[in-house]
Design a protein around this motif. Structure first.
Motif, PDB file in Angstrom:
ATOM      1  N   ALA A 128       0.836  -1.202   0.000  1.00 30.50           N
ATOM      2  CA  ALA A 128       0.000   0.000   0.000  1.00 30.50           C
ATOM      3  C   ALA A 128       0.868   1.248   0.000  1.00 30.50           C
ATOM      4  O   ALA A 128       0.617   2.205  -0.740  1.00 30.50           O
ATOM      5  CB  ALA A 128      -0.926  -0.002   1.212  1.00 30.50           C
ATOM      6  N   ALA A 129       1.911   1.249   0.837  1.00 32.00           N
ATOM      7  CA  ALA A 129       2.808   2.404   0.894  1.00 32.00           C
ATOM      8  C   ALA A 129       3.596   2.554  -0.398  1.00 32.00           C
ATOM      9  O   ALA A 129       3.862   3.673  -0.856  1.00 32.00           O
ATOM     10  CB  ALA A 129       3.760   2.257   2.079  1.00 32.00           C
ATOM     11  N   GLU A 130       3.956   1.435  -1.007  1.00 34.22           N
ATOM     12  CA  GLU A 130       4.758   1.479  -2.227  1.00 34.22           C
ATOM     13  C   GLU A 130       3.943   1.920  -3.437  1.00 34.22           C
ATOM     14  O   GLU A 130       4.393   2.744  -4.238  1.00 34.22           O
ATOM     15  CB  GLU A 130       5.359   0.098  -2.488  1.00 34.22           C
ATOM     16  N   ASP A 131       2.742   1.373  -3.573  1.00 28.26           N
ATOM     17  CA  ASP A 131       1.952   1.608  -4.783  1.00 28.26           C
ATOM     18  C   ASP A 131       0.949   2.745  -4.656  1.00 28.26           C
ATOM     19  O   ASP A 131       0.463   3.248  -5.669  1.00 28.26           O
ATOM     20  CB  ASP A 131       1.196   0.334  -5.164  1.00 28.26           C
ATOM     21  N   ARG A 132       0.587   3.119  -3.438  1.00 26.15           N
ATOM     22  CA  ARG A 132      -0.400   4.183  -3.250  1.00 26.15           C
ATOM     23  C   ARG A 132       0.058   5.174  -2.187  1.00 26.15           C
ATOM     24  O   ARG A 132      -0.749   5.766  -1.485  1.00 26.15           O
ATOM     25  CB  ARG A 132      -1.758   3.579  -2.858  1.00 26.15           C
ATOM     26  N   GLY A 133       1.371   5.358  -2.089  1.00 24.81           N
ATOM     27  CA  GLY A 133       1.906   6.224  -1.044  1.00 24.81           C
ATOM     28  C   GLY A 133       1.402   7.651  -1.127  1.00 24.81           C
ATOM     29  O   GLY A 133       1.044   8.264  -0.113  1.00 24.81           O
ATOM     30  N   ALA A 134       1.376   8.220  -2.332  1.00 21.66           N
ATOM     31  CA  ALA A 134       0.925   9.605  -2.486  1.00 21.66           C
ATOM     32  C   ALA A 134      -0.530   9.752  -2.063  1.00 21.66           C
ATOM     33  O   ALA A 134      -0.910  10.723  -1.396  1.00 21.66           O
ATOM     34  CB  ALA A 134       1.108  10.060  -3.935  1.00 21.66           C
ATOM     35  N   LEU A 135      -1.351   8.778  -2.437  1.00 23.31           N
ATOM     36  CA  LEU A 135      -2.766   8.840  -2.081  1.00 23.31           C
ATOM     37  C   LEU A 135      -2.961   8.638  -0.581  1.00 23.31           C
ATOM     38  O   LEU A 135      -3.803   9.293   0.041  1.00 23.31           O
ATOM     39  CB  LEU A 135      -3.538   7.778  -2.860  1.00 23.31           C
ATOM     40  N   LEU A 136      -2.175   7.754   0.011  1.00 29.08           N
ATOM     41  CA  LEU A 136      -2.262   7.553   1.455  1.00 29.08           C
ATOM     42  C   LEU A 136      -1.989   8.855   2.203  1.00 29.08           C
ATOM     43  O   LEU A 136      -2.708   9.216   3.139  1.00 29.08           O
ATOM     44  CB  LEU A 136      -1.257   6.493   1.901  1.00 29.08           C
ATOM     45  N   GLN A 137      -0.932   9.548   1.789  1.00 26.11           N
ATOM     46  CA  GLN A 137      -0.570  10.781   2.479  1.00 26.11           C
ATOM     47  C   GLN A 137      -1.636  11.854   2.296  1.00 26.11           C
ATOM     48  O   GLN A 137      -1.961  12.590   3.234  1.00 26.11           O
ATOM     49  CB  GLN A 137       0.786  11.289   1.968  1.00 26.11           C
ATOM     50  N   GLN A 138      -2.194  11.961   1.093  1.00 25.98           N
ATOM     51  CA  GLN A 138      -3.224  12.964   0.850  1.00 25.98           C
ATOM     52  C   GLN A 138      -4.502  12.646   1.612  1.00 25.98           C
ATOM     53  O   GLN A 138      -5.205  13.538   2.090  1.00 25.98           O
ATOM     54  CB  GLN A 138      -3.525  13.055  -0.652  1.00 25.98           C
ATOM     55  N   ALA A 139      -4.809  11.360   1.749  1.00 26.88           N
ATOM     56  CA  ALA A 139      -6.097  10.964   2.314  1.00 26.88           C
ATOM     57  C   ALA A 139      -6.091  10.815   3.828  1.00 26.88           C
ATOM     58  O   ALA A 139      -7.153  10.883   4.453  1.00 26.88           O
ATOM     59  CB  ALA A 139      -6.545   9.642   1.685  1.00 26.88           C
ATOM     60  N   ARG A 140      -4.932  10.624   4.443  1.00 27.02           N
ATOM     61  CA  ARG A 140      -4.919  10.199   5.846  1.00 27.02           C
ATOM     62  C   ARG A 140      -5.602  11.198   6.778  1.00 27.02           C
ATOM     63  O   ARG A 140      -6.333  10.793   7.692  1.00 27.02           O
ATOM     64  CB  ARG A 140      -3.486   9.915   6.311  1.00 27.02           C
ATOM     65  N   TYR A 141      -5.386  12.479   6.597  1.00 33.71           N
ATOM     66  CA  TYR A 141      -6.016  13.464   7.478  1.00 33.71           C
ATOM     67  C   TYR A 141      -7.394  13.880   6.976  1.00 33.71           C
ATOM     68  O   TYR A 141      -8.313  14.093   7.772  1.00 33.71           O
ATOM     69  CB  TYR A 141      -5.105  14.681   7.638  1.00 33.71           C
ATOM     70  N   ASP A 142      -7.547  13.978   5.652  1.00 36.71           N
ATOM     71  CA  ASP A 142      -8.870  14.301   5.108  1.00 36.71           C
ATOM     72  C   ASP A 142      -9.888  13.228   5.478  1.00 36.71           C
ATOM     73  O   ASP A 142     -11.079  13.518   5.649  1.00 36.71           O
ATOM     74  CB  ASP A 142      -8.799  14.432   3.584  1.00 36.71           C
ATOM     75  N   ALA A 143      -9.436  11.980   5.584  1.00 41.96           N
ATOM     76  CA  ALA A 143     -10.350  10.884   5.920  1.00 41.96           C
ATOM     77  C   ALA A 143     -10.976  11.064   7.293  1.00 41.96           C
ATOM     78  O   ALA A 143     -12.054  10.527   7.574  1.00 41.96           O
ATOM     79  CB  ALA A 143      -9.608   9.550   5.861  1.00 41.96           C
ATOM     80  N   ARG A 144     -10.335  11.829   8.152  1.00 42.85           N
ATOM     81  CA  ARG A 144     -10.890  12.057   9.486  1.00 42.85           C
ATOM     82  C   ARG A 144     -12.204  12.833   9.427  1.00 42.85           C
ATOM     83  O   ARG A 144     -13.019  12.749  10.346  1.00 42.85           O
ATOM     84  CB  ARG A 144      -9.863  12.784  10.351  1.00 42.85           C
ATOM     85  N   VAL A 145     -12.415  13.578   8.347  1.00 40.77           N
ATOM     86  CA  VAL A 145     -13.684  14.284   8.162  1.00 40.77           C
ATOM     87  C   VAL A 145     -14.830  13.278   8.094  1.00 40.77           C
ATOM     88  O   VAL A 145     -15.916  13.511   8.630  1.00 40.77           O
ATOM     89  CB  VAL A 145     -13.630  15.147   6.882  1.00 40.77           C
ATOM     90  N   ALA A 146     -14.585  12.142   7.435  1.00 36.52           N
ATOM     91  CA  ALA A 146     -15.608  11.102   7.362  1.00 36.52           C
ATOM     92  C   ALA A 146     -15.827  10.462   8.723  1.00 36.52           C
ATOM     93  O   ALA A 146     -16.953  10.105   9.082  1.00 36.52           O
ATOM     94  CB  ALA A 146     -15.205  10.042   6.339  1.00 36.52           C
ATOM     95  N   ALA A 147     -14.759  10.324   9.499  1.00 39.14           N
ATOM     96  CA  ALA A 147     -14.867   9.667  10.805  1.00 39.14           C
ATOM     97  C   ALA A 147     -15.700  10.482  11.785  1.00 39.14           C
ATOM     98  O   ALA A 147     -16.453   9.921  12.590  1.00 39.14           O
ATOM     99  CB  ALA A 147     -13.476   9.412  11.378  1.00 39.14           C
TER     100      ALA A 147
END
Length: 345
Positions: free
Chosen positions: A142-161
């Motif tokens: 996940a970190a290797e193939d979607r690292g950029a998306l992980l970083q962009q989404a990790r804090y924004d995803a808290r809005v859903a939480a």
């Protein structure tokens, strides 16, 4: 992202892994056996897939990242004249092992008992001697193939939480905006660990898998000199909330439809009105063609009207109210409407 999972070892907790990895939305790739000699028996006579967006998720994309897009595009001019031979030409094999997508390239990983082999489409095939090794590999990939998306989404995803009114986590991610969570938000997310512990042995197993998955992500970041903050359980909890917001989209028209049902029942009677409403929905149509024998318990309505929890609104009795008042959002730019597309993330 794509792939299939196999392990030499315990298989009894596969569903636990699916909870953790599935919670990563499209971020965490599945995997498959990279060693034909030790791969489990594959019972599929034909297993094909195609991911137009490709496996690589880095920025900029590497050469060949659009290979599957060109394959998939070959189907477009065929329209309704697709033959069996076209399928094997424009789709690739999804059977266990490298198959025709070789030769494979073995990737160096720091965890004993885990082998990751990349096929010619860059799809990772994982062989792990333990359940934990397979979960760790999913985090690493996940970190290797979607690292950029992980970083962009990790804090924004808290809005859903936290279900922030007037904000959509997916829109924030798609528009490359950043949400800065407060300590209160982090504390609220951290409570999910307690929920899992109180769920008993299975909940504790899920929590252990989350920790293993996170370690896979962080091991990759450390091995490649990343300066990003290490991932935590809270990131996974937030990703699960994001998945719920993304996959759970739809609905929102229940009140209007309930009023329509109420109108039918007023005009035709309770039972007949309910019957007409069910016919118009067509969620279970016995006359529909089927490709698989048998029945599946999907979308079953209550057998009769008036079941608990199924209140019917009187026609014209409902007026929608915005979740956030116009004055509260004055001067605040609203996220642009997200284009509709499959596999957007």
């Amino acid at each position: 992202m794509e792939g299939r999972v196999s392990r030499r070892g315990a298989l009894s907790r596969a569903w636990v892994s699916s909870l953790v990895v599935g919670g990563m939305l499209a971020f965490a790739p599945a995997a498959s056996a990279g060693d034909q000699a030790t791969a489990p028996k594959d019972y599929a006579q034909t297993a094909l897939n195609i991911i137009p967006s490709g496996q690589p998720g880095g920025i900029p994309p590497p050469p060949g990242a659009d290979t599957q897009a060109h394959m998939y595009d070959g189907l477009t001019p065929l329209f309704d004249n697709v033959t069996n031979s076209d399928l094997t030409q424009y789709f690739k094999s999804e059977k266990f092992g490298i198959s025709t997508a070789g030769p494979g390239t073995t990737e160096a990983v720091p965890r004993p008992g885990v082998t990751i082999v990349r096929d010619s489409y860059d799809v990772p095939h994982v062989t792990a001697t333990t359940h934990a090794g397979g979960v760790w590999a999913a985090g690493w990939i996940a970190a290797e193939d979607r690292g950029a998306l992980l970083q962009q989404a990790r804090y924004d995803a808290r809005v859903a939480a936290i279900d922030a009114p007037g904000l959509d986590a997916v829109d924030l991610i798609a528009s490359l905006k950043s949400f800065q969570p407060s300590q209160q938000t982090e504390d609220a997310l951290a409570k999910q660990a307690g929920v899992l512990r109180r769920a008993g042995p299975e909940g504790k197993k899920v929590l252990k898998d989350i920790d293993t998955f996170v370690k896979g992500i962080n091991d990759y970041l450390e091995a490649h000199g990343s300066t990003a903050a290490p991932f935590t359980r809270n990131d996974i909890f937030a990703f699960n909330a994001l998945k719920d917001q993304f996959v759970g989209e739809g609905g929102g028209d229940e009140a209007r439809r309930s009023q329509f049902l109420g109108g039918l029942q007023q005009r035709l009677g309770v039972r007949k009105g309910y019957s007409v409403f069910s016919d118009l929905r067509q969620n279970i149509n016995k006359g529909s063609p089927r490709t698989v024998d048998g029945h599946f318990r999907y979308e079953h309505d209550p057998k009769k009207p008036g079941a608990p929890g199924s209140a019917v609104l009187d026609p014209g009795s409902f007026t929608p109210t915005p979740a956030v008042s116009a004055s509260a959002t004055h001067g605040v730019s609203q996220p642009a409407e997200r284009p509709q597309a499959s596999n957007e993330l």
